[in-house]
Design a protein around this motif. Structure first.
Motif, PDB file in Angstrom:
ATOM      1  N   UNK A  99     -25.880  21.994 -18.777  1.00  0.00           N
ATOM      2  CA  UNK A  99     -27.188  21.962 -20.319  1.00  0.00           C
ATOM      3  C   UNK A  99     -28.048  20.570 -20.657  1.00  0.00           C
ATOM      4  N   UNK A 100     -28.198  19.052 -20.018  1.00  0.00           N
ATOM      5  CA  UNK A 100     -28.782  18.592 -20.067  1.00  0.00           C
ATOM      6  C   UNK A 100     -29.369  18.172 -19.032  1.00  0.00           C
ATOM      7  N   UNK A 101     -29.241  19.073 -17.861  1.00  0.00           N
ATOM      8  CA  UNK A 101     -29.622  18.351 -16.599  1.00  0.00           C
ATOM      9  C   UNK A 101     -31.435  19.958 -16.486  1.00  0.00           C
ATOM     10  N   UNK A 102     -32.283  18.695 -15.345  1.00  0.00           N
ATOM     11  CA  UNK A 102     -33.645  19.829 -15.574  1.00  0.00           C
ATOM     12  C   UNK A 102     -33.302  21.202 -14.436  1.00  0.00           C
ATOM     13  N   UNK A 149     -44.862  22.328   8.469  1.00  0.00           N
ATOM     14  CA  UNK A 149     -45.190  23.792   7.655  1.00  0.00           C
ATOM     15  C   UNK A 149     -44.321  22.328   6.588  1.00  0.00           C
ATOM     16  N   UNK A 150     -43.223  22.668   6.279  1.00  0.00           N
ATOM     17  CA  UNK A 150     -42.271  22.029   5.028  1.00  0.00           C
ATOM     18  C   UNK A 150     -42.791  20.756   4.810  1.00  0.00           C
ATOM     19  N   UNK A 151     -42.876  20.017   5.525  1.00  0.00           N
ATOM     20  CA  UNK A 151     -43.677  18.536   5.824  1.00  0.00           C
ATOM     21  C   UNK A 151     -44.772  18.698   4.381  1.00  0.00           C
ATOM     22  N   UNK A 152     -45.475  19.505   5.641  1.00  0.00           N
ATOM     23  CA  UNK A 152     -47.046  19.312   4.423  1.00  0.00           C
ATOM     24  C   UNK A 152     -46.859  20.534   2.937  1.00  0.00           C
ATOM     25  N   UNK A 153     -46.064  20.974   2.778  1.00  0.00           N
ATOM     26  CA  UNK A 153     -46.021  21.749   1.699  1.00  0.00           C
ATOM     27  C   UNK A 153     -45.033  20.700   0.971  1.00  0.00           C
ATOM     28  N   UNK A 154     -43.712  19.516   1.000  1.00  0.00           N
ATOM     29  CA  UNK A 154     -43.441  18.812   0.108  1.00  0.00           C
ATOM     30  C   UNK A 154     -44.438  17.525  -0.009  1.00  0.00           C
ATOM     31  N   UNK A 155     -45.581  17.254   1.416  1.00  0.00           N
ATOM     32  CA  UNK A 155     -46.538  16.167   0.750  1.00  0.00           C
ATOM     33  C   UNK A 155     -47.385  16.702  -0.607  1.00  0.00           C
ATOM     34  N   UNK A 156     -47.726  18.776  -0.768  1.00  0.00           N
ATOM     35  CA  UNK A 156     -48.863  18.387  -1.239  1.00  0.00           C
ATOM     36  C   UNK A 156     -47.622  18.337  -2.731  1.00  0.00           C
ATOM     37  N   UNK A 157     -46.719  18.560  -2.731  1.00  0.00           N
ATOM     38  CA  UNK A 157     -46.106  18.780  -3.901  1.00  0.00           C
ATOM     39  C   UNK A 157     -46.223  17.687  -4.917  1.00  0.00           C
ATOM     40  N   UNK A 158     -46.733  15.891  -4.030  1.00  0.00           N
ATOM     41  CA  UNK A 158     -47.000  14.641  -5.475  1.00  0.00           C
ATOM     42  C   UNK A 158     -45.112  14.842  -5.476  1.00  0.00           C
ATOM     43  N   UNK A 159     -45.101  13.344  -6.717  1.00  0.00           N
ATOM     44  CA  UNK A 159     -44.036  12.727  -6.550  1.00  0.00           C
ATOM     45  C   UNK A 159     -42.990  13.772  -7.211  1.00  0.00           C
ATOM     46  N   UNK A 160     -44.071  14.260  -8.422  1.00  0.00           N
ATOM     47  CA  UNK A 160     -43.350  15.259  -9.851  1.00  0.00           C
ATOM     48  C   UNK A 160     -42.565  16.163  -9.491  1.00  0.00           C
ATOM     49  N   UNK A 161     -43.681  16.780  -8.103  1.00  0.00           N
ATOM     50  CA  UNK A 161     -43.174  18.443  -7.550  1.00  0.00           C
ATOM     51  C   UNK A 161     -41.879  18.686  -6.547  1.00  0.00           C
ATOM     52  N   UNK A 162     -42.220  17.029  -6.279  1.00  0.00           N
ATOM     53  CA  UNK A 162     -41.011  16.889  -5.584  1.00  0.00           C
ATOM     54  C   UNK A 162     -40.171  16.489  -5.759  1.00  0.00           C
ATOM     55  N   UNK A 163     -39.888  15.729  -6.619  1.00  0.00           N
ATOM     56  CA  UNK A 163     -38.878  15.599  -8.257  1.00  0.00           C
ATOM     57  C   UNK A 163     -37.969  17.078  -8.521  1.00  0.00           C
ATOM     58  N   UNK A 164     -39.482  17.615  -8.731  1.00  0.00           N
ATOM     59  CA  UNK A 164     -38.674  19.546  -8.870  1.00  0.00           C
ATOM     60  C   UNK A 164     -37.832  20.139  -8.532  1.00  0.00           C
ATOM     61  N   UNK A 165     -38.576  19.922  -6.785  1.00  0.00           N
ATOM     62  CA  UNK A 165     -37.795  20.753  -5.732  1.00  0.00           C
ATOM     63  C   UNK A 165     -36.559  19.653  -5.779  1.00  0.00           C
ATOM     64  N   UNK A 166     -36.131  19.009  -5.545  1.00  0.00           N
ATOM     65  CA  UNK A 166     -34.533  17.694  -5.426  1.00  0.00           C
ATOM     66  C   UNK A 166     -33.686  19.124  -6.784  1.00  0.00           C
ATOM     67  N   UNK A 167     -34.197  18.235  -7.934  1.00  0.00           N
ATOM     68  CA  UNK A 167     -34.054  19.064  -8.844  1.00  0.00           C
ATOM     69  C   UNK A 167     -33.294  20.396  -8.888  1.00  0.00           C
ATOM     70  N   UNK A 168     -34.449  21.390  -8.360  1.00  0.00           N
ATOM     71  CA  UNK A 168     -34.398  23.097  -8.011  1.00  0.00           C
ATOM     72  C   UNK A 168     -33.051  22.905  -7.181  1.00  0.00           C
ATOM     73  N   UNK A 169     -32.374  21.813  -6.042  1.00  0.00           N
ATOM     74  CA  UNK A 169     -31.840  21.845  -4.486  1.00  0.00           C
ATOM     75  C   UNK A 169     -30.564  21.572  -5.072  1.00  0.00           C
ATOM     76  N   UNK A 170     -30.477  20.726  -6.005  1.00  0.00           N
ATOM     77  CA  UNK A 170     -29.214  20.513  -6.926  1.00  0.00           C
ATOM     78  C   UNK A 170     -28.894  21.489  -7.725  1.00  0.00           C
TER      79      UNK A 170
END
Length: 178
Positions: A8-11, A43-64
């Motif tokens: 409940x406390x996790x993004x 393509x995956x690398x290009x996608x993750x690079x395009x996200x920027x730091x916040x977007x990459x963090x959001x994907x990391x949280x999404x994976x969790x």
């Protein structure tokens, strides 16, 4: 008493983007592609690079979040048969990761096992990991491998190569409707 590592406390993060990455890996494996396609990797690398730091963090949280959701499903499936999810999922997950030294360095295996155990016991994987410091670059591929292996495990249990992806997609659709 609630734990500071309670989900409940996790993004939730960008679960859709994380699922897209895992699903593309699942489809590649099921299409018989055992070698990493350099074009796909670019393509995956290009996608993750395009996200920027916040977007990459959001994907990391999404994976969790995916790992948590997969472990919730696995826990419920194992409990229906009076089995412990930790006992039946973690050893094979660890054994598989140990056979993948190019993707999962040996020192990352205990962290990924701990992450899965945390999720299997109802804790947020990203909050559990956060108490030990920031994520490292070396943990990104093992994190993706962990989510992939859990999805593949669910697909094998259900004998449906798309079950894990469909389960998450349906959960996301229900959440959007609420």
């Amino acid at each position: 008493m609630s734990s500071p590592c309670s989900p409940q406390y996790a993004p939730a993060g960008d679960v859709g983007a994380a699922l897209m990455m895992i699903d593309s890996r699942l489809k590649a494996i099921h299409d018989g592609k055992t070698e990493i396609d350099p074009e796909h990797e670019a393509l995956i690398h290009q996608f993750t690079e395009s996200l920027g730091p916040k977007g990459a963090r959001d994907v990391l949280d999404g994976a969790c979040t995916l790992i948590y959701m997969f472990m919730v499903w696995l826990r419920q499936a194992h409990e229906e048969h009076d089995k412990d999810v930790i006992e039946y999922v973690v050893p094979s997950l660890v054994a598989t990761m140990r056979m993948m030294p190019k993707s999962v360095r040996p020192e990352a295996v205990p962290t990924m096992a701990g992450l899965v155990i945390a999720a299997g016991t109802g804790l947020s994987p990203n909050l559990w990991r956060k108490q030990y410091g920031d994520w490292t670059e070396e943990e990104m591929t093992p994190l993706e491998v962990t989510a992939f292996l859990l999805a593949e495990h669910i697909n094998r249990i259900t004998d449906d190569p798309d079950f894990a992806t469909r389960m998450i997609t349906e959960a996301l659709s229900r959440a959007d409707e609420a």
